[in-house]
Design a protein around this motif. Structure first.
Motif, PDB file in Angstrom:
ATOM      1  N   MET A  47       0.731  -0.972   0.007  1.00 30.84           N
ATOM      2  CA  MET A  47       0.096   0.221   0.142  1.00 30.84           C
ATOM      3  C   MET A  47       0.885   1.036   0.053  1.00 30.84           C
ATOM      4  N   LYS A  48       2.173   1.104   0.664  1.00 34.78           N
ATOM      5  CA  LYS A  48       2.821   2.505   0.802  1.00 34.78           C
ATOM      6  C   LYS A  48       3.558   2.735  -0.451  1.00 34.78           C
ATOM      7  N   ILE A  49       3.916   1.735  -1.114  1.00 38.22           N
ATOM      8  CA  ILE A  49       4.375   1.753  -2.574  1.00 38.22           C
ATOM      9  C   ILE A  49       3.475   2.448  -3.462  1.00 38.22           C
ATOM     10  N   ARG A  50       2.382   2.215  -3.464  1.00 33.30           N
ATOM     11  CA  ARG A  50       1.194   2.719  -4.036  1.00 33.30           C
ATOM     12  C   ARG A  50       0.977   4.053  -3.939  1.00 33.30           C
ATOM     13  N   HIS A  51       1.020   4.588  -2.799  1.00 34.97           N
ATOM     14  CA  HIS A  51       1.027   6.262  -2.411  1.00 34.97           C
ATOM     15  C   HIS A  51       2.430   7.017  -2.832  1.00 34.97           C
ATOM     16  N   ILE A  52       3.536   6.398  -2.852  1.00 34.58           N
ATOM     17  CA  ILE A  52       4.655   6.914  -3.399  1.00 34.58           C
ATOM     18  C   ILE A  52       4.625   6.887  -4.791  1.00 34.58           C
ATOM     19  N   LEU A  53       4.277   6.101  -5.424  1.00 29.23           N
ATOM     20  CA  LEU A  53       4.170   5.789  -7.078  1.00 29.23           C
ATOM     21  C   LEU A  53       3.164   7.033  -7.352  1.00 29.23           C
TER      22      LEU A  53
END
Length: 79
Positions: free
Chosen positions: A1-7
């Protein structure tokens, strides 16, 4: 989930940055950016800390914008 926000944040930032390059900047826009950087550096050197940096950047952006706007008004319009 955190990777999705960063992307998502990276994609939005890139889109806004590229959209800002769609036309040539005015002297007021250039003056605002340069004034903010110089004011931030000067504010940090004189007062130190984040308050001095932010205050200096705000003051520098204001002064840079006014100088650039004055130059825009003095320059004759060209097509």
């Amino acid at each position: 989930m955190k990777i999705r926000h960063i992307l998502l944040a990276t994609t939005c930032t890139a889109a806004l940055a590229l959209g800002g390059c769609a036309s040539n900047p005015t002297n007021a826009q250039v003056g605002t950016g340069v004034g903010a950087v110089v004011g931030g550096v000067a504010g940090n050197a004189i007062f130190g800390g984040p308050v001095g940096t932010i205050g200096g950047a705000a003051a520098g952006a204001l002064v840079g914008h006014e100088i650039g706007e004055d130059r825009d008004q003095r320059r004759p319009y060209r097509r």
